[in-house]
Design a protein around this motif. Structure first.
Motif, mmCIF file in Angstrom:
data_model
loop_
_atom_site.group_PDB
_atom_site.id
_atom_site.type_symbol
_atom_site.label_atom_id
_atom_site.label_comp_id
_atom_site.label_asym_id
_atom_site.label_seq_id
_atom_site.Cartn_x
_atom_site.Cartn_y
_atom_site.Cartn_z
ATOM 1 N N MET A 311 -62.811 -54.973 25.259
ATOM 2 C CA MET A 311 -61.734 -53.989 25.207
ATOM 3 C C MET A 311 -62.318 -52.608 25.491
ATOM 4 S SD MET A 311 -58.864 -55.463 24.790
ATOM 5 C CE MET A 311 -57.897 -53.997 24.482
ATOM 6 N N SER A 312 -61.816 -51.966 26.535
ATOM 7 C CA SER A 312 -62.363 -50.686 26.974
ATOM 8 C C SER A 312 -61.227 -49.703 27.219
ATOM 9 C CB SER A 312 -63.184 -50.859 28.257
ATOM 10 O OG SER A 312 -64.169 -51.865 28.101
ATOM 11 N N ASP A 313 -61.575 -48.420 27.107
ATOM 12 C CA ASP A 313 -60.616 -47.354 27.398
ATOM 13 C C ASP A 313 -60.737 -47.008 28.877
ATOM 14 O OD1 ASP A 313 -58.964 -45.208 27.551
ATOM 15 O OD2 ASP A 313 -59.792 -44.157 25.818
ATOM 16 N N LEU A 314 -59.769 -47.441 29.668
ATOM 17 C CA LEU A 314 -59.826 -47.222 31.110
ATOM 18 C C LEU A 314 -59.778 -45.744 31.461
ATOM 19 C CD1 LEU A 314 -59.887 -48.501 33.910
ATOM 20 C CD2 LEU A 314 -57.395 -48.692 33.818
ATOM 21 N N SER A 315 -59.110 -44.957 30.630
ATOM 22 C CA SER A 315 -59.042 -43.520 30.924
ATOM 23 C C SER A 315 -60.430 -42.883 30.877
ATOM 24 C CB SER A 315 -58.104 -42.829 29.933
ATOM 25 O OG SER A 315 -58.587 -42.964 28.598
ATOM 26 N N GLU A 316 -61.285 -43.319 29.932
ATOM 27 C CA GLU A 316 -62.652 -42.801 29.872
ATOM 28 C C GLU A 316 -63.447 -43.206 31.107
ATOM 29 O OE1 GLU A 316 -64.521 -44.000 26.294
ATOM 30 O OE2 GLU A 316 -63.192 -42.853 24.979
ATOM 31 N N ILE A 317 -63.240 -44.428 31.582
ATOM 32 C CA ILE A 317 -63.937 -44.873 32.791
ATOM 33 C C ILE A 317 -63.532 -44.009 33.980
ATOM 34 C CG2 ILE A 317 -64.226 -46.800 34.384
ATOM 35 C CD1 ILE A 317 -63.841 -48.686 32.042
ATOM 36 N N LEU A 318 -62.221 -43.750 34.117
ATOM 37 C CA LEU A 318 -61.753 -42.922 35.227
ATOM 38 C C LEU A 318 -62.276 -41.493 35.119
ATOM 39 C CD1 LEU A 318 -58.037 -44.130 35.538
ATOM 40 C CD2 LEU A 318 -60.047 -44.916 36.798
ATOM 41 N N GLU A 319 -62.350 -40.969 33.905
ATOM 42 C CA GLU A 319 -62.900 -39.615 33.725
ATOM 43 C C GLU A 319 -64.372 -39.573 34.109
ATOM 44 O OE1 GLU A 319 -61.648 -36.853 33.280
ATOM 45 O OE2 GLU A 319 -59.681 -37.077 32.337
ATOM 46 N N ASP A 320 -65.124 -40.625 33.758
ATOM 47 C CA ASP A 320 -66.539 -40.680 34.140
ATOM 48 C C ASP A 320 -66.692 -40.719 35.655
ATOM 49 O OD1 ASP A 320 -67.230 -40.648 31.496
ATOM 50 O OD2 ASP A 320 -67.563 -42.821 31.336
ATOM 51 N N VAL A 321 -65.853 -41.527 36.319
ATOM 52 C CA VAL A 321 -65.910 -41.598 37.783
ATOM 53 C C VAL A 321 -65.584 -40.240 38.385
ATOM 54 C CG1 VAL A 321 -64.856 -42.626 39.826
ATOM 55 C CG2 VAL A 321 -65.374 -44.057 37.843
ATOM 56 N N ALA A 322 -64.543 -39.565 37.853
ATOM 57 C CA ALA A 322 -64.154 -38.258 38.374
ATOM 58 C C ALA A 322 -65.240 -37.217 38.141
ATOM 59 C CB ALA A 322 -62.843 -37.820 37.731
ATOM 60 N N ALA A 323 -65.872 -37.278 36.966
ATOM 61 C CA ALA A 323 -66.941 -36.319 36.676
ATOM 62 C C ALA A 323 -68.102 -36.483 37.645
ATOM 63 C CB ALA A 323 -67.420 -36.497 35.237
#
Length: 451
Positions: A311-323
């Motif tokens: 179970m993962s927070d997809l929003s954090e993954i997208l923020e990491d990719v954007a950063a």
């Protein structure tokens, strides 16, 4: 031609039934059991009422006419008032017939106001056995039938006949018994079908989880039919073979990676020891290209198969990719809607989105990432304002090492594995990657991850 037409008719019937039948196996199997059972119940009820009911009512009507003939004979043999009262009293007590005598003429005969089996049978028996003018009224209410009979001496005998004299009293009990039996059989059918279909449902859940790349624990069906147990065994064997195949591929690629990197490292070390010259710089560039291609190929072939879904927070993954992508020249926006807690392989998904965003950065100045959670899946869309891809090449760009000429060539891009790896990651989750024109004017890449 005749058999072809018959086959076409049956095919149309089958298509119509598939379209209008329930979509679940449980409902269809229950329908197969219940429909014949209801038809059997309906046929048995029809036979009971049309055969036994009619026969019993006919015999009761004949007995009624015989009782009426007896009363007419008694009235003729004992015309005095004393015997008349005795006849009226005994007919009510013993024959359940309420008789009265009056002067007059029987009303003209006419058919009963509405059809019922009792009136039909009584009318037939009177016509066959009484041979006297009569009038029949089945609309007086009170569960009674009125019969007017013209007597030889000119009087009229009025007879009120309760329906209980002309019907059998077990019909209601029979209907209750039929309904009770139908409910019992229906309940047993539901219980047995649920018991037989539970293993199939478990097998479907396990197959769905396996298709989404999730771990499927060992399971065995102690109950169920032999076919279901065989299917479960075959699925279990397939899962073991797939796991073994992935493990063997990972181990083999680890060895290949070591074998290929070792000579490349020696080549790079040898080039570093040589004097700087255009030739050595060209060779060093070729070695870097080779290493980059080998790393890309190994990454594509490996496919993050050793990572377990969590179970993962997809929003954090997208923020990491954007950063990580904001260091480039393109402007980048990130947005999401709904709960972003999803069971997935976080490293693989991050790599999938990173490849798509990196591909967009090479050709676009504006990138927009958006994730939306639906009822059955989460969709991640990456839009850019670049030159886009012709629709006829949408599927081609997913082929490994495929690169478009002109705008998306080898000088501006990688080795042609970015979208291939992205689709491989999405499909390992049971999802898909699709392409479409973007509202920004470039390319839209949609990653669909089922829940």
């Amino acid at each position: 031609m005749k058999w072809t037409a018959v086959r076409d008719i049956f095919e149309r019937i089958a298509q119509w039934s598939d379209k209008h039948s329930p979509q679940t196996l449980f409902a269809r199997a229950l329908l197969i059991i219940v429909v014949p059972m209801l038809l059997l119940q309906a046929l048995s009820a029809w036979w009971f009422y049309s055969q036994r009911g009619d026969n019993v009512t006919n015999r009761l009507a004949i007995l009624l006419v015989r009782d009426l003939r007896l009363l007419i004979s008694l009235r003729s043999d004992f015309p005095d008032d004393e015997h008349r009262q005795w006849i009226l009293r005994r007919s009510a007590q013993d024959l359940l017939l309420f008789v009265s005598f009056r002067k007059g003429i029987v009303r003209p005969f006419k058919e009963p106001e509405y059809f019922d089996i009792v009136a039909r049978e009584v009318q037939g028996a009177l016509n066959a056995d009484l041979k006297r003018p009569f009038f029949l009224d089945n609309n007086i209410g009170g569960g009674q039938l009125l019969i007017e009979i013209q007597l030889p001496d000119g009087d009229v005998m009025d007879v009120l006949v309760p329906h209980v004299r002309l019907t059998f009293g077990s019909s209601f009990a029979y209907v209750l018994a039929q309904l009770g039996l139908a409910l019992v059989l229906f309940g047993l059918a539901i219980w047995f079908m649920r018991r037989e279909l539970v293993p199939i449902e478990h097998l479907g859940v396990a197959a769905d989880a396996l298709g989404k790349g999730r771990d499927v624990p060992d399971f065995a069906f102690s109950g169920g039919t032999r076919e279901v147990r065989n299917a479960a065994t075959a699925f279990h064997t397939m899962r073991i073979r797939l796991r073994r195949s992935i493990q063997q591929r990972t181990e083999m690629l680890a060895g290949v990676s070591h074998d290929l990197r070792t000579p490349l490292t020696r080549m790079k070390l040898s080039l570093a020891l040589l004097p700087d010259s255009p030739e050595t710089r060209e060779l060093a560039g070729d070695v870097d290209d080779m290493q980059r291609m080998i790393e890309g190929y190994l990454a594509f072939a490996r496919g993050e198969g050793d990572e377990d879904p969590v179970m993962s927070d997809l929003s954090e993954i997208l923020e990491d990719v954007a950063a990580g992508a904001r260091h480039g020249s393109a402007t980048l926006e990130v947005a999401w809607k709904g709960d972003m807690n999803v069971e997935l392989r976080p490293i693989a998904i991050k790599r999938c989105v990173t490849n798509i965003v990196s591909n967009a950065q090479r050709y676009a100045s504006e990138i927009r990432i958006e994730a939306v959670r639906g009822r059955t899946a989460v969709e991640i869309t990456v839009d850019d304002n670049g030159p886009g891809i012709p629709p006829e090449n949408y599927e081609d760009v997913f082929r490994p090492f495929f690169r478009l000429d002109q705008s998306r060539n080898a000088e501006t891009g990688g080795v042609g594995l970015g979208l291939s790896i992205a689709r491989d990651v999405a499909r390992s989750h049971g999802g898909e990657v699709t392409l479409a024109p973007s509202p920004l004017g470039g390319l839209r890449v949609t990653v669909r991850i089922p829940l």
